[in-house]
Design a protein around this motif. Structure first.
Motif, mmCIF file in Angstrom:
data_model
loop_
_atom_site.group_PDB
_atom_site.id
_atom_site.type_symbol
_atom_site.label_atom_id
_atom_site.label_comp_id
_atom_site.label_asym_id
_atom_site.label_seq_id
_atom_site.Cartn_x
_atom_site.Cartn_y
_atom_site.Cartn_z
ATOM 1 N N LEU A 109 106.095 49.159 67.678
ATOM 2 C CA LEU A 109 105.095 49.643 66.722
ATOM 3 C C LEU A 109 104.061 48.558 66.439
ATOM 4 C CD1 LEU A 109 104.551 52.175 64.945
ATOM 5 C CD2 LEU A 109 105.765 51.005 63.100
ATOM 6 N N GLU A 110 104.516 47.325 66.304
ATOM 7 C CA GLU A 110 103.597 46.197 66.110
ATOM 8 C C GLU A 110 102.636 46.105 67.288
ATOM 9 O OE1 GLU A 110 103.920 41.394 66.501
ATOM 10 O OE2 GLU A 110 105.466 42.373 65.303
ATOM 11 N N LYS A 111 103.158 46.241 68.500
ATOM 12 C CA LYS A 111 102.323 46.188 69.703
ATOM 13 C C LYS A 111 101.281 47.305 69.688
ATOM 14 C CE LYS A 111 102.651 46.934 74.708
ATOM 15 N NZ LYS A 111 103.589 47.161 75.838
ATOM 16 N N CYS A 118 92.287 45.691 68.849
ATOM 17 C CA CYS A 118 91.644 44.819 69.830
ATOM 18 C C CYS A 118 90.129 44.934 69.818
ATOM 19 C CB CYS A 118 92.203 45.120 71.225
ATOM 20 S SG CYS A 118 93.842 44.384 71.506
ATOM 21 N N THR A 119 89.610 46.121 69.522
ATOM 22 C CA THR A 119 88.154 46.268 69.421
ATOM 23 C C THR A 119 87.605 45.390 68.302
ATOM 24 O OG1 THR A 119 88.269 48.536 70.234
ATOM 25 C CG2 THR A 119 86.263 47.900 69.081
ATOM 26 N N LEU A 120 88.332 45.323 67.203
ATOM 27 C CA LEU A 120 87.918 44.458 66.089
ATOM 28 C C LEU A 120 88.047 42.988 66.464
ATOM 29 C CD1 LEU A 120 89.619 46.433 63.181
ATOM 30 C CD2 LEU A 120 87.193 46.419 63.804
ATOM 31 N N PHE A 121 89.073 42.649 67.241
ATOM 32 C CA PHE A 121 89.222 41.262 67.697
ATOM 33 C C PHE A 121 88.095 40.889 68.655
ATOM 34 C CE2 PHE A 121 94.042 41.868 67.046
ATOM 35 C CZ PHE A 121 93.923 41.508 65.711
ATOM 36 N N TYR A 211 101.362 41.542 74.662
ATOM 37 C CA TYR A 211 102.733 41.998 74.418
ATOM 38 C C TYR A 211 103.369 42.522 75.703
ATOM 39 C CZ TYR A 211 102.098 41.892 69.325
ATOM 40 O OH TYR A 211 101.878 41.501 68.028
ATOM 41 N N GLU A 212 104.636 42.177 75.893
ATOM 42 C CA GLU A 212 105.476 42.746 76.928
ATOM 43 C C GLU A 212 106.779 43.179 76.273
ATOM 44 O OE1 GLU A 212 105.858 39.942 80.096
ATOM 45 O OE2 GLU A 212 103.698 39.591 80.233
ATOM 46 N N PRO A 213 107.590 44.014 76.957
ATOM 47 C CA PRO A 213 108.801 44.536 76.301
ATOM 48 C C PRO A 213 109.724 43.466 75.749
ATOM 49 C CG PRO A 213 108.347 45.766 78.304
ATOM 50 C CD PRO A 213 107.366 44.638 78.280
ATOM 51 N N ARG A 334 101.602 34.740 66.262
ATOM 52 C CA ARG A 334 101.637 36.175 66.544
ATOM 53 C C ARG A 334 101.499 37.026 65.294
ATOM 54 N NH1 ARG A 334 107.208 38.151 67.624
ATOM 55 N NH2 ARG A 334 107.067 39.837 66.115
ATOM 56 N N THR A 335 102.221 36.670 64.252
ATOM 57 C CA THR A 335 102.319 37.559 63.099
ATOM 58 C C THR A 335 101.301 37.274 62.004
ATOM 59 O OG1 THR A 335 103.970 36.117 62.039
ATOM 60 C CG2 THR A 335 104.791 37.862 63.499
ATOM 61 N N GLN A 336 100.750 36.073 61.965
ATOM 62 C CA GLN A 336 99.850 35.723 60.868
ATOM 63 C C GLN A 336 98.485 35.252 61.335
ATOM 64 O OE1 GLN A 336 100.460 35.902 57.434
ATOM 65 N NE2 GLN A 336 102.274 37.066 58.011
ATOM 66 N N ILE A 337 98.457 34.205 62.152
ATOM 67 C CA ILE A 337 97.192 33.522 62.423
ATOM 68 C C ILE A 337 96.257 34.363 63.278
ATOM 69 C CG2 ILE A 337 96.156 31.499 63.497
ATOM 70 C CD1 ILE A 337 98.620 29.933 62.626
ATOM 71 N N VAL A 338 96.758 34.923 64.380
ATOM 72 C CA VAL A 338 95.865 35.712 65.240
ATOM 73 C C VAL A 338 95.348 36.956 64.525
ATOM 74 C CG1 VAL A 338 95.729 37.065 67.362
ATOM 75 C CG2 VAL A 338 96.794 34.801 67.393
ATOM 76 N N PRO A 339 96.195 37.762 63.895
ATOM 77 C CA PRO A 339 95.656 38.966 63.248
ATOM 78 C C PRO A 339 94.860 38.688 61.977
ATOM 79 C CG PRO A 339 98.024 38.833 62.895
ATOM 80 C CD PRO A 339 97.680 37.758 63.875
ATOM 81 N N LYS A 340 95.074 37.529 61.324
ATOM 82 C CA LYS A 340 94.436 37.292 60.023
ATOM 83 C C LYS A 340 93.648 35.979 60.001
ATOM 84 C CE LYS A 340 98.399 39.547 57.799
ATOM 85 N NZ LYS A 340 99.501 39.387 56.819
ATOM 86 N N ALA A 341 93.091 35.593 61.135
ATOM 87 C CA ALA A 341 92.461 34.279 61.249
ATOM 88 C C ALA A 341 91.400 34.027 60.187
ATOM 89 C CB ALA A 341 91.871 34.103 62.642
#
Length: 392
Positions: A109-111, A118-121, A211-213, A334-341
């Motif tokens: 679900l996170e993936k 990704c468009t926003l990134f 992300y990979e499995p 993964r969980t903080q810095i990249v999505p909330k830089a």
């Protein structure tokens, strides 16, 4: 067990992320080596004195004494009751199987939602690099005033600290030093960044997650520069996950665990390797040639060359500490810095590693000495990642 999730405390004006006390979130990547270290450490330590009074409840005992007390209690149960307890532990194992599936689906679900962002990134990357000029923006979100922050800002000590700020010219392109500033604002990563790394980190234009499995990769994208060959403008760090409970210690399962990491080769331009330095040795005798020697040195870019330990249970303590810190950085990215830089850049999210250095009453005094105290209080396993990598 080493948990590397984040424990967040939310106030009306900011979110405080504590990377050192990560015991409250469900997704808790840990490692075999951290588990074995914590368990062997707890067995080797003295159980300690419970108390002069024997009328304590187990919750009031030291943890090792509590564990010994409860194990003795279970061993002392009548055979029929003991068997029922074993049945309940078997029941718990079945629950763990359900939890494994739960956490795997949470990861998927996170993936899925990351891919939707990704468009926003892409937009963030283009604005940071100066490729896109956004229209004038009005702030439409509400922020409560914080009296404590205003008090700190008005202090003389704080004003002296602000002299260290890099002032950008009015015609600056994009958001200069964006990712470097983000990294410097996170104690866990700032410990890895050396002064000689900064010119190259100023060229970092994007950080993404693939992300990979059973793994994820952190991708660092640099613009052309004087340090990296054009073949190394994308640097990667891969983290391999285990979604199942440890067969030897199944009751310790709290979610997917990082069990291994893989770096990448960096193709440096000639004479530009930031992980090496040239040292001129002292001449042993008069007239001898002074031959320079190339030596390793601390650098953020040693992050891409982690020590290899296929079986962590056999790794030495130094390797375990280095990898433990590395796994913590990987999880935080993964969980903080990249999505909330941007929130780390603006200070809406800050870690509170140094909060024990000061209180409301002595904030001003602590601010004036913060730069000196930081050097002493942050010499833990997080700093080992850069220090010990030099010798690995």
């Amino acid at each position: 067990m080493l948990n590397v999730a984040n424990n967040s405390e939310v106030s009306s004006t900011s979110t405080i992320v504590n990377a050192k006390e990560p015991n409250n979130l469900p997704m808790v990547p840990a490692t075999n080596h951290s588990r074995s270290r914590s368990r062997s450490g707890s067995r080797s330590r003295s159980p300690g004195v419970i108390c002069d009074s024997m009328n304590l409840s187990p919750s009031e005992m030291p943890s090792n004494s509590r564990r010994a007390f409860l194990q003795h209690m279970v061993d002392s149960l009548p055979k029929s009751v003991y068997n029922r307890v074993l049945a309940l532990k078997h029941n718990q194992l079945q629950q763990i199987k359900i939890s494994e599936q739960f956490f795997r689906e949470v990861y998927e679900l996170e993936k899925r939602f990351y891919l939707q962002s990704c468009t926003l990134f892409d937009s963030r990357r283009d604005i940071v690099a100066g490729d896109v000029e956004p229209p004038a923006i009005e702030r439409y979100w509400h922020e409560e005033p914080d009296d404590l922050l205003e008090k700190i800002k008005s202090s003389e000590e704080f004003k002296q600290l602000t002299v260290q700020l890099h002032h950008l010219p009015a015609n600056a392109v994009g958001v200069p030093r964006f990712w470097l500033t983000v990294f410097r604002n996170v104690s866990l990563i700032s410990d890895l960044v050396q002064e000689h790394d900064e010119p190259l980190l100023e060229c970092l234009v994007d950080v993404r997650i693939n992300y990979e499995p059973d793994s994820y990769t952190v991708v660092f994208q640099f613009r052309p520069n004087l340090y990296l060959h054009t073949s190394s403008l994308l640097l990667t760090k891969k983290y391999i996950l285990r979604h199942e409970a440890d067969k030897d210690y199944p009751f310790m399962f709290e979610g997917p665990e990082i069990v291994r990491c893989e770096g990448c080769h960096i193709h440096w331009r000639d004479g530009s390797n930031l992980t090496l330095q040239t040292v001129r040795q002292k001449r042993l005798r008069k007239g001898a040639r002074n031959i320079p020697k190339v030596m390793p040195r601390e650098s953020f870019f040693r992050f891409f060359s982690p020590p290899q330990a296929m079986d962590l249970s056999l790794a030495d303590e130094k390797t375990k500490m280095v990898l433990g810190a590395d796994f913590e950085v990987g999880y935080l990215l993964r969980t903080q810095i990249v999505p909330k830089a941007i929130l780390f850049y603006t200070g809406d999210i800050v870690d509170n590693v140094n909060d024990d250095l000061c209180s409301v009453e002595n904030t001003s005094a602590s601010l004036s000495s913060l730069s000196h105290v930081d050097q002493d209080v942050q010499k833990d396993c997080r700093h080992c990642l850069s220090i010990n990598s030099v010798n690995s």
